[in-house]
Scaffold this motif. Structure first.
Motif, short mmCIF file in Angstrom:
data_model
loop_
_atom_site.label_atom_id
_atom_site.label_comp_id
_atom_site.label_asym_id
_atom_site.label_seq_id
_atom_site.Cartn_x
_atom_site.Cartn_y
_atom_site.Cartn_z
N ARG A 184 56.12 43.18 40.16
CA ARG A 184 55.19 44.13 40.78
C ARG A 184 54.68 43.65 42.13
O ARG A 184 53.79 44.27 42.73
CB ARG A 184 54.04 44.42 39.83
CG ARG A 184 54.46 45.27 38.63
CD ARG A 184 53.47 45.11 37.49
NE ARG A 184 53.73 46.00 36.37
CZ ARG A 184 54.71 45.81 35.48
NH1 ARG A 184 55.53 44.79 35.59
NH2 ARG A 184 54.87 46.68 34.48
N GLY A 185 55.18 42.53 42.61
CA GLY A 185 54.87 42.09 43.96
C GLY A 185 53.61 41.26 44.12
O GLY A 185 53.14 41.07 45.24
N LEU A 186 53.05 40.75 43.01
CA LEU A 186 51.90 39.86 43.12
C LEU A 186 52.37 38.47 43.56
O LEU A 186 53.47 38.04 43.22
CB LEU A 186 51.15 39.77 41.79
CG LEU A 186 50.56 41.08 41.25
CD1 LEU A 186 49.82 40.82 39.95
CD2 LEU A 186 49.63 41.72 42.26
N GLN A 187 51.53 37.77 44.28
CA GLN A 187 51.90 36.47 44.86
C GLN A 187 51.22 35.33 44.11
O GLN A 187 50.00 35.27 44.05
CB GLN A 187 51.51 36.44 46.34
CG GLN A 187 51.83 35.12 47.03
CD GLN A 187 51.33 35.08 48.46
OE1 GLN A 187 50.90 36.10 49.01
NE2 GLN A 187 51.38 33.90 49.07
N LEU A 188 52.02 34.43 43.55
CA LEU A 188 51.49 33.24 42.88
C LEU A 188 50.99 32.26 43.93
O LEU A 188 51.70 31.88 44.84
CB LEU A 188 52.58 32.60 42.02
CG LEU A 188 52.20 31.30 41.29
CD1 LEU A 188 51.08 31.54 40.30
CD2 LEU A 188 53.43 30.71 40.59
N ASP A 189 49.74 31.84 43.80
CA ASP A 189 49.13 30.95 44.78
C ASP A 189 48.16 30.01 44.06
O ASP A 189 47.09 30.42 43.61
CB ASP A 189 48.38 31.77 45.84
CG ASP A 189 47.88 30.92 47.00
OD1 ASP A 189 47.73 29.69 46.84
OD2 ASP A 189 47.63 31.50 48.08
N ALA A 190 48.54 28.76 43.94
CA ALA A 190 47.71 27.77 43.23
C ALA A 190 46.59 27.21 44.10
O ALA A 190 45.65 26.61 43.58
CB ALA A 190 48.59 26.62 42.73
N GLU A 191 46.67 27.40 45.41
CA GLU A 191 45.70 26.81 46.32
C GLU A 191 44.57 27.76 46.66
O GLU A 191 43.40 27.36 46.69
CB GLU A 191 46.41 26.37 47.61
CG GLU A 191 47.47 25.31 47.40
CD GLU A 191 46.91 24.02 46.81
OE1 GLU A 191 45.77 23.68 47.17
OE2 GLU A 191 47.60 23.40 45.99
N SER B 138 50.79 43.90 30.19
CA SER B 138 51.47 44.75 31.17
C SER B 138 50.48 45.68 31.87
O SER B 138 50.55 45.89 33.09
CB SER B 138 52.58 45.56 30.50
OG SER B 138 53.25 46.37 31.44
N THR B 139 49.53 46.23 31.10
CA THR B 139 48.52 47.11 31.68
C THR B 139 47.64 46.36 32.68
O THR B 139 47.32 46.87 33.75
CB THR B 139 47.64 47.71 30.58
OG1 THR B 139 48.46 48.41 29.64
CG2 THR B 139 46.60 48.67 31.15
N LEU B 140 47.27 45.13 32.33
CA LEU B 140 46.45 44.31 33.23
C LEU B 140 47.17 44.09 34.56
O LEU B 140 46.57 44.24 35.63
CB LEU B 140 46.12 42.97 32.58
CG LEU B 140 45.46 41.92 33.48
CD1 LEU B 140 44.15 42.44 34.07
CD2 LEU B 140 45.24 40.62 32.73
N VAL B 141 48.45 43.73 34.49
CA VAL B 141 49.21 43.49 35.73
C VAL B 141 49.29 44.77 36.55
O VAL B 141 49.16 44.74 37.79
CB VAL B 141 50.62 42.95 35.40
CG1 VAL B 141 51.43 42.77 36.69
CG2 VAL B 141 50.53 41.62 34.67
N ASP B 142 49.50 45.91 35.89
CA ASP B 142 49.52 47.19 36.61
C ASP B 142 48.20 47.42 37.33
O ASP B 142 48.17 47.84 38.49
CB ASP B 142 49.79 48.34 35.64
CG ASP B 142 51.25 48.42 35.22
OD1 ASP B 142 52.10 47.81 35.91
OD2 ASP B 142 51.53 49.09 34.21
#
Length: 267
Positions: A27-34, A84-88
């Motif tokens: 869904r195009g979310l960006q993983l960012d640990a910083e 899945s609903t949360l990510v949406d």
């Protein structure tokens, strides 16, 4: 949307974490640990405490979301099957229209620990406790720089409004709505006699007040801030007050505090 996920470490939470990453990537979310905007906690309230302290230096800049996998998740809005609903919702693809989260802010307690070896500071999301290691403790409690009581017993618990539903509740403390910027002081098994007289009931201090807890004899103590223990044998005092900082939670759907209390303890 930049996000990060912390899970409890059990197999279910690990599997859900992996599933979340897969859905987020699709869904195009960006993983960012910083520098995440949203931190997702998958597990229980202990996992949320770990997430809070992991990002404590960035508290004003991010919000938390909890996914519940245990028996009681007071900070969690979402169940395992709703991932899945949360990510949406997070990526703005909720039906029938994009849904922006409502950011709610909860008060925190800050404490300054004065020891013979130096001074340190901490912030608690739930509470901090001061207990004896080898028996009862003797502590002087001052409120706004005036002596209030001399305490002898198992210890003292100081909680935030959101933490009032945790250890504080088991001590007979009141459950306090997080819109009330206050801290709560609850005694742990106080001893009352002709020498030691305590109030015997929890106290609420507003934001502009402070409390000092002085160690009044040589004693080995255990200071616990949320889920972390600090053994101390040279304590001078602990000053506590409502912090200027607040923790933020992203609410993608209504979940009022008293409904949360009821679902956690009564249903």
């Amino acid at each position: 949307m930049r996000y990060y996920v912390l899970d409890r470490g059990d197999q279910l939470s690990i599997d859900l974490s992996q599933k979340f990453h897969k859905l987020a990537e699709e869904r195009g979310l960006q993983l960012d640990a910083e520098s995440p905007e949203i931190v997702v906690s998958i597990g229980g309230d202990g996992t949320m405490l770990h997430a809070f302290h992991t990002f404590i230096d960035r508290i004003p800049e991010l919000a938390f979301v909890g996914v519940h996998t245990g028996h009681l998740g007071f900070y969690a809005d979402w169940q395992c099957e709703e991932l899945s609903t949360l990510v949406d919702y997070m990526c703005g693809k909720s039906d029938p229209a994009p849904h922006k989260p409502r950011i709610v802010k909860y008060p925190l307690v800050e404490l300054e620990i004065n020891r013979k070896s130096g001074t340190t500071s901490h912030i608690a999301l739930n509470e901090f406790t001061l207990k004896g290691v080898e028996g009862t403790v003797v502590l002087q409690i001052d409120i706004n720089d005036e002596t209030f009581e001399m305490f002898r017993g198992d210890g003292i618990c100081v909680s935030t409004p959101s933490g009032s539903t945790a250890y504080n509740k088991s001590l007979g403390g009141a459950m306090v709505h997080p819109s009330i910027e206050a801290l709560q002081i609850a005694e742990i098994a106080s001893i009352n006699n002709r020498v030691f007289r305590t109030m015997g009931s929890p106290l609420l201090l507003p934001k502009h007040h402070h409390c000092d807890i002085f160690s009044r004899r040589e004693q080995r103590l255990m200071l616990t801030v949320d889920h972390t223990n600090y053994p101390i044998d040279d304590l001078i005092s602990v000053r506590c007050q409502v912090s200027e900082k607040k923790v933020s939670f992203a609410r993608y759907r209504p979940f009022p505090f008293w409904k949360r209390v009821r679902s956690s303890f009564l249903v």
